[in-house]
Design a protein around this motif. Structure first.
Motif, PDB file in Angstrom:
ATOM      1  N   LYS A 283       8.684   6.360  15.581  1.00 19.15           N
ATOM      2  CA  LYS A 283       9.709   6.504  16.622  1.00 19.15           C
ATOM      3  C   LYS A 283      11.087   6.089  16.111  1.00 19.15           C
ATOM      4  N   GLN A 287      14.391   8.480  15.890  1.00 19.33           N
ATOM      5  CA  GLN A 287      15.653   8.158  16.549  1.00 19.33           C
ATOM      6  C   GLN A 287      16.804   8.087  15.555  1.00 19.33           C
ATOM      7  N   PRO A 307       7.283  11.924  17.984  1.00 23.11           N
ATOM      8  CA  PRO A 307       6.946  10.841  17.049  1.00 23.11           C
ATOM      9  C   PRO A 307       5.682  10.110  17.483  1.00 23.11           C
ATOM     10  N   ALA A 310       4.547   8.858  21.188  1.00 20.02           N
ATOM     11  CA  ALA A 310       5.251   9.580  22.260  1.00 20.02           C
ATOM     12  C   ALA A 310       4.533  10.896  22.542  1.00 20.02           C
ATOM     13  N   ALA A 316      11.283  10.055  23.505  1.00 18.11           N
ATOM     14  CA  ALA A 316      11.625   9.246  22.332  1.00 18.11           C
ATOM     15  C   ALA A 316      13.113   9.314  21.985  1.00 18.11           C
TER      16      ALA A 316
END
Length: 460
Positions: A283, A287, A307, A310, A316
């Motif tokens: 995650k 991001q 990810p 999620a 996410a």
């Protein structure tokens, strides 16, 4: 005496159970069907419907479904690498090995002259007593095989290979730039891990290459000639190159949703990103990637799986990301028409994991190329592109092996800014290679020679 006309014959294809392998095996099947050969293509029943649209000659190519045997620990219904995390691939390969009886039955019933395979190292045990020739068909780069999967690498059974050992190329390896760097060698350490029952990945692949009649690689001599020559000498085998074997440009138009969205931007202004069907990010990595794209200020289209942890890509998103980028970003989790997207005039940059298929697609596009490799062969493909061919830019990594949003933004802008010296250099080199690769005579030359080579092989 006039030269005898080539005779058409039957071929069996048996690729590893992953779409990154099914697809190139089906592309070469289409090329061979154009020459009049008939083909039985073995694959899990579950994958059949997803590949039918790529079968351009259903009258000559039969997709033959296999039943996937039960393996303890393999999720129910899992049939391809896309159905499972990478950590469970060793169970899927056990399932593939357990289809041996089904494969042997098909071979005995169809009586092919030639069988193509990659991971099924036991297949020559079936074909040799029957007098059937085999081709070990590799869909990864010659450079990655040459560094990791040659006898001189001498990976010991039941002894994990160390990162230090992987940073030292085997004797005679023909490159000082297509190598693993610090913190990267671990991406190749999997070659000494178990990959099936009583066999490591290294043993599986090297045995497959040692026991076949011919090694074939989906590459061309112009780009990987020195690596191909090295492999031929290492294995003391004939080496048949097929060229990139990419499909013709898609005849179906780009989906309306993408065509309409891309049509709202200036030519060459959109950044497209995809990391293949099996790469799933953490995650935090996901991001950081999105924040790096946001920093560029450019419109971007990203095709990534959600990810880890999620269920959707949207959940996410970094805080406030959707509001800040509204109108200039689309993040899709599903399959997209990659070739058609790369061909769209608004798309100016392709951010890729540099899987071998995506490597060829990027070379044959007009897009600038930014590379974010994750697995071992992708790292070596990236070095080939960025260091040897100088057609793209690799994103600089942090000590932890990942990259910062700032470094991603920097790499993208280095190729997208009009006055960039780096951008002009890679654009010029890329254009040279693209002009060669898209020449119809270039691909036809490889296809014709390959067809002639396999004809001579089965006639021996």
């Amino acid at each position: 005496m006039s030269e005898s006309k080539p005779s058409n014959f039957h071929i069996v294809m048996f690729p590893w159970f992953a779409f990154g392998h099914f697809t190139p095996f089906l592309h070469i099947s289409n090329k061979l069907a154009e020459k009049g050969h008939t083909i039985t293509f073995l694959l899990p029943a579950k994958a059949q419907k997803d590949l039918q649209h790529l079968n351009l000659h259903p009258n000559l190519i039969t997709l033959h479904p296999l039943t996937i045997p039960h393996v303890d620990g393999l999720p129910s219904g899992a049939a391809t690498a896309s159905d499972i995390p990478l950590s469970l691939d060793h169970l899927l390969v056990i399932a593939m090995d357990r289809t041996r009886d089904q494969v042997e039955l098909v071979i005995k019933q169809t009586k092919p002259k030639l069988v193509f395979y990659d991971f099924s190292y036991w297949l020559p045990e079936i074909t040799k007593p029957l007098g059937i020739k085999t081709i070990n068909y590799s869909i990864v780069s010659a450079a990655s095989i040459a560094l990791a999967l040659v006898p001189d690498r001498n990976v010991q059974k039941d002894k994990p290979i160390t990162e230090a050992e992987l940073q030292v190329p085997p004797k005679g390896y023909p490159s000082t730039s297509v190598v693993m760097r610090r913190h990267e060698a671990r991406a190749l350490s999997f070659i000494s891990f178990p990959f099936g029952e009583g066999v490591s990945f290294y043993e599986r692949i090297t045995t497959s290459m040692k026991e076949c009649d011919v090694i074939s690689i989906r590459t061309c001599h112009e780009i990987e000639g020195k690596f191909c020559d090295y492999l031929g000498s290492q294995y003391n085998k004939p080496l048949f190159l097929t060229g990139p074997v990419l499909p013709e440009p898609a005849k179906t138009p780009l989906e309306d949703r993408w065509a309409k969205w891309l049509g709202g931007f200036q030519p060459g202004s959109v950044v497209y990103c995809a990391f293949g069907s099996q790469n799933i990010l953490e995650k935090e990595q996901f991001q950081e990637l999105l924040l790096g794209f946001e920093l560029t200020g450019l419109p971007f289209l990203i095709a990534l799986r959600p990810p880890i942890g999620a269920s959707t890509v949207e959940e996410a998103f970094p805080e406030g990301f959707e509001e800040r980028t509204k109108g200039r970003v689309v993040v899709s989790r599903g399959w997209v028409q990659q070739q058609s997207i790369l061909a769209h005039p608004s798309v100016g940059c392709f951010v890729s994991h540099c899987g071998f298929g995506s490597m060829w697609e990027s070379l044959m596009s007009d897009c600038q190329i930014v590379l974010v490799p994750q697995l071992g062969d992708q790292i070596l493909n990236t070095r080939l592109m960025a260091e040897e061919l100088k057609v793209g830019v690799e994103v600089e990594r942090e000590e932890n092996g990942w990259f910062s949003k700032e470094n991603l933004c920097k790499a993208i802008m280095s190729v997208m800014e009009k006055d960039s010296e780096v951008g002009n250099l890679v654009r010029k080199n890329h254009a040279k290679w693209k002009n060669s690769l898209v020449n119809p005579e270039f691909m036809k030359g490889y296809t014709d020679k390959f067809a002639k080579d396999i004809q001579e092989l089965v006639n021996k």
